[in-house]
Motif scaffolding. Sequence first.
Motif, PDB file in Angstrom:
ATOM      1  N   ASN A 217       0.809  -1.222   0.000  1.00  0.00           N
ATOM      2  CA  ASN A 217       0.000   0.000   0.000  1.00  0.00           C
ATOM      3  C   ASN A 217       0.842   1.272   0.000  1.00  0.00           C
ATOM      4  O   ASN A 217       1.823   1.381   0.731  1.00  0.00           O
ATOM      5  CB  ASN A 217      -0.920   0.011   1.220  1.00  0.00           C
ATOM      6  CG  ASN A 217      -1.962  -1.064   1.161  1.00  0.00           C
ATOM      7  OD1 ASN A 217      -1.653  -2.216   0.874  1.00  0.00           O
ATOM      8  ND2 ASN A 217      -3.203  -0.721   1.431  1.00  0.00           N
ATOM      9  N   GLY A 218       0.392   2.207  -0.807  1.00  0.00           N
ATOM     10  CA  GLY A 218       1.026   3.516  -0.850  1.00  0.00           C
ATOM     11  C   GLY A 218      -0.026   4.580  -1.076  1.00  0.00           C
ATOM     12  O   GLY A 218      -1.223   4.281  -1.187  1.00  0.00           O
ATOM     13  N   ILE A 219       0.397   5.825  -1.133  1.00  0.00           N
ATOM     14  CA  ILE A 219      -0.496   6.926  -1.469  1.00  0.00           C
ATOM     15  C   ILE A 219      -0.364   7.191  -2.965  1.00  0.00           C
ATOM     16  O   ILE A 219       0.710   7.559  -3.451  1.00  0.00           O
ATOM     17  CB  ILE A 219      -0.165   8.202  -0.681  1.00  0.00           C
ATOM     18  CG1 ILE A 219      -0.408   7.987   0.816  1.00  0.00           C
ATOM     19  CG2 ILE A 219      -0.994   9.383  -1.195  1.00  0.00           C
ATOM     20  CD1 ILE A 219      -1.856   7.734   1.185  1.00  0.00           C
ATOM     21  N   ALA A 220      -1.452   6.961  -3.686  1.00  0.00           N
ATOM     22  CA  ALA A 220      -1.497   7.229  -5.124  1.00  0.00           C
ATOM     23  C   ALA A 220      -2.303   8.503  -5.341  1.00  0.00           C
ATOM     24  O   ALA A 220      -3.116   8.894  -4.491  1.00  0.00           O
ATOM     25  CB  ALA A 220      -2.130   6.062  -5.868  1.00  0.00           C
ATOM     26  N   VAL A 221      -2.084   9.136  -6.482  1.00  0.00           N
ATOM     27  CA  VAL A 221      -2.706  10.436  -6.709  1.00  0.00           C
ATOM     28  C   VAL A 221      -3.307  10.535  -8.101  1.00  0.00           C
ATOM     29  O   VAL A 221      -2.759   9.986  -9.074  1.00  0.00           O
ATOM     30  CB  VAL A 221      -1.677  11.573  -6.471  1.00  0.00           C
ATOM     31  CG1 VAL A 221      -0.478  11.421  -7.374  1.00  0.00           C
ATOM     32  CG2 VAL A 221      -2.313  12.945  -6.648  1.00  0.00           C
ATOM     33  N   SER A 222      -4.425  11.203  -8.189  1.00  0.00           N
ATOM     34  CA  SER A 222      -5.055  11.471  -9.477  1.00  0.00           C
ATOM     35  C   SER A 222      -4.141  12.367 -10.305  1.00  0.00           C
ATOM     36  O   SER A 222      -3.648  13.382  -9.807  1.00  0.00           O
ATOM     37  CB  SER A 222      -6.398  12.171  -9.248  1.00  0.00           C
ATOM     38  OG  SER A 222      -6.777  12.932 -10.365  1.00  0.00           O
ATOM     39  N   PRO A 223      -3.870  12.018 -11.568  1.00  0.00           N
ATOM     40  CA  PRO A 223      -2.999  12.852 -12.406  1.00  0.00           C
ATOM     41  C   PRO A 223      -3.464  14.305 -12.497  1.00  0.00           C
ATOM     42  O   PRO A 223      -2.648  15.227 -12.461  1.00  0.00           O
ATOM     43  CB  PRO A 223      -3.066  12.156 -13.771  1.00  0.00           C
ATOM     44  CG  PRO A 223      -3.368  10.730 -13.453  1.00  0.00           C
ATOM     45  CD  PRO A 223      -4.298  10.796 -12.276  1.00  0.00           C
ATOM     46  N   ALA A 224      -4.766  14.512 -12.575  1.00  0.00           N
ATOM     47  CA  ALA A 224      -5.301  15.872 -12.680  1.00  0.00           C
ATOM     48  C   ALA A 224      -5.016  16.667 -11.412  1.00  0.00           C
ATOM     49  O   ALA A 224      -4.616  17.844 -11.479  1.00  0.00           O
ATOM     50  CB  ALA A 224      -6.802  15.824 -12.958  1.00  0.00           C
ATOM     51  N   PHE A 225      -5.200  16.033 -10.255  1.00  0.00           N
ATOM     52  CA  PHE A 225      -4.951  16.724  -8.988  1.00  0.00           C
ATOM     53  C   PHE A 225      -3.461  17.008  -8.817  1.00  0.00           C
ATOM     54  O   PHE A 225      -3.073  18.086  -8.351  1.00  0.00           O
ATOM     55  CB  PHE A 225      -5.459  15.887  -7.821  1.00  0.00           C
ATOM     56  CG  PHE A 225      -5.380  16.585  -6.493  1.00  0.00           C
ATOM     57  CD1 PHE A 225      -6.385  17.459  -6.096  1.00  0.00           C
ATOM     58  CD2 PHE A 225      -4.305  16.374  -5.640  1.00  0.00           C
ATOM     59  CE1 PHE A 225      -6.310  18.109  -4.865  1.00  0.00           C
ATOM     60  CE2 PHE A 225      -4.220  17.027  -4.414  1.00  0.00           C
ATOM     61  CZ  PHE A 225      -5.229  17.899  -4.025  1.00  0.00           C
ATOM     62  N   LEU A 226      -2.632  16.050  -9.194  1.00  0.00           N
ATOM     63  CA  LEU A 226      -1.186  16.217  -9.082  1.00  0.00           C
ATOM     64  C   LEU A 226      -0.698  17.393  -9.923  1.00  0.00           C
ATOM     65  O   LEU A 226       0.145  18.182  -9.488  1.00  0.00           O
ATOM     66  CB  LEU A 226      -0.482  14.927  -9.512  1.00  0.00           C
ATOM     67  CG  LEU A 226       1.038  14.885  -9.351  1.00  0.00           C
ATOM     68  CD1 LEU A 226       1.433  15.043  -7.895  1.00  0.00           C
ATOM     69  CD2 LEU A 226       1.588  13.567  -9.904  1.00  0.00           C
ATOM     70  N   LYS A 227      -1.240  17.519 -11.113  1.00  0.00           N
ATOM     71  CA  LYS A 227      -0.842  18.602 -12.002  1.00  0.00           C
ATOM     72  C   LYS A 227      -1.296  19.961 -11.481  1.00  0.00           C
ATOM     73  O   LYS A 227      -0.555  20.951 -11.557  1.00  0.00           O
ATOM     74  CB  LYS A 227      -1.426  18.365 -13.398  1.00  0.00           C
ATOM     75  CG  LYS A 227      -1.000  19.405 -14.434  1.00  0.00           C
ATOM     76  CD  LYS A 227      -1.574  19.062 -15.811  1.00  0.00           C
ATOM     77  CE  LYS A 227      -1.135  20.090 -16.856  1.00  0.00           C
ATOM     78  NZ  LYS A 227      -1.682  19.760 -18.198  1.00  0.00           N
ATOM     79  N   LYS A 228      -2.491  20.000 -10.913  1.00  0.00           N
ATOM     80  CA  LYS A 228      -3.066  21.265 -10.457  1.00  0.00           C
ATOM     81  C   LYS A 228      -2.584  21.677  -9.072  1.00  0.00           C
ATOM     82  O   LYS A 228      -2.444  22.875  -8.780  1.00  0.00           O
ATOM     83  CB  LYS A 228      -4.590  21.150 -10.453  1.00  0.00           C
ATOM     84  CG  LYS A 228      -5.303  22.462 -10.155  1.00  0.00           C
ATOM     85  CD  LYS A 228      -6.819  22.297 -10.273  1.00  0.00           C
ATOM     86  CE  LYS A 228      -7.540  23.617 -10.007  1.00  0.00           C
ATOM     87  NZ  LYS A 228      -9.018  23.463 -10.129  1.00  0.00           N
ATOM     88  N   HIS A 229      -2.295  20.673  -8.205  1.00  0.00           N
ATOM     89  CA  HIS A 229      -1.961  20.988  -6.807  1.00  0.00           C
ATOM     90  C   HIS A 229      -0.695  20.259  -6.328  1.00  0.00           C
ATOM     91  O   HIS A 229      -0.742  19.516  -5.335  1.00  0.00           O
ATOM     92  CB  HIS A 229      -3.132  20.609  -5.902  1.00  0.00           C
ATOM     93  CG  HIS A 229      -4.403  21.322  -6.199  1.00  0.00           C
ATOM     94  ND1 HIS A 229      -4.602  22.669  -5.948  1.00  0.00           N
ATOM     95  CD2 HIS A 229      -5.571  20.865  -6.729  1.00  0.00           C
ATOM     96  CE1 HIS A 229      -5.816  23.014  -6.298  1.00  0.00           C
ATOM     97  NE2 HIS A 229      -6.431  21.948  -6.794  1.00  0.00           N
TER      98      HIS A 229
END
Length: 338
Positions: A217-229
Amino acid sequence: MIKRFLATATAVSILAAAVSAQAATKVRLTLDWVPQSTHGPSFIAQYEGYFKAEGLDVKIDAGKGSADAVRKLVSGTHDLGWADINAIIQYNAKNPGKAIKTVMMLYEQPPFSICVLAKSSVKSPKMLVGKTLGAPVFDASYKLFPAFAKAIGIDANSVKKKNMDPRLREPMLLRGDVDAISGHIFSTVLAVKAAGYKEEDIRCFLYGDHGMESYANGIAVSPAFLKKHPEAVKGFIRATIKAARDTVLRPQMAVDAVKKFQPLANAAVEADRLRLGVNCCIATPWVKKNGYGDVDMKRLQRSIQQAALAYGLKNPPKAEDMFDRSYLPPQAKRYIHK
């Protein structure tokens, strides 16, 4: 005059609070499963104000498995999520143009295991040949068994398989209906103890102790959120690491936090779950040496190849397409055991 001053001061305070609240970045976080003490880093960060201190307004939702967490990130209903990186390997292999990344590793060692009764003749994993392995078809350890079998030097087909509802897994082992079961070690141990047995009544083989290179398990991130924030992601990770230190050093905080989120949680069971989780997977020797949250990229690449074998992936992703460490704080700020 004084009344006018107080009214003005009150108005300024209200305005400042409103601006502060408006400035906070909203984050929708999905767990990988029902709320448990092993999710302590997220719950502590929420209730102790660590997320808020980073300018984040976080909403935490329960999950229904890592595949579900991945779907939520891909669809955009959630911004960050707890997810088994092996589920992301499968998704990225099939969707290279829509790949998502893990930005922080939570379980440096996986909880994947094979367990047998302590009185069993199976004293090592190689002795599973000719025995019957029971598990739900979607169980992560079960799905990775072909790679585990190769790592220990046996033919996966030499072990008989029996699938069942997850609620029947441990009861069938205890009754002798199967010789072994696969599953997360803390879930298996807790289920066995809940049935009136002792932890010493079973013997478990952790995949990581027998040639498997897997992370979990890890922390994954939405590409859109990563790009914006991107700065919000860095702040989220800082808050999570701070809370992970509390989870390891002050485990009762994690138990209390999950009870606050889910009042029906059993405090004693959650304390036991966290003990097992910290020992097997969170505060590992590698983490104590290298800090929390990062991975060994060469090991990750080897784990991808093992996953590709187990899942039959024709075009597995590369390690650099799976994990991005650039959002982590410096190593010196990532020690959680001291």
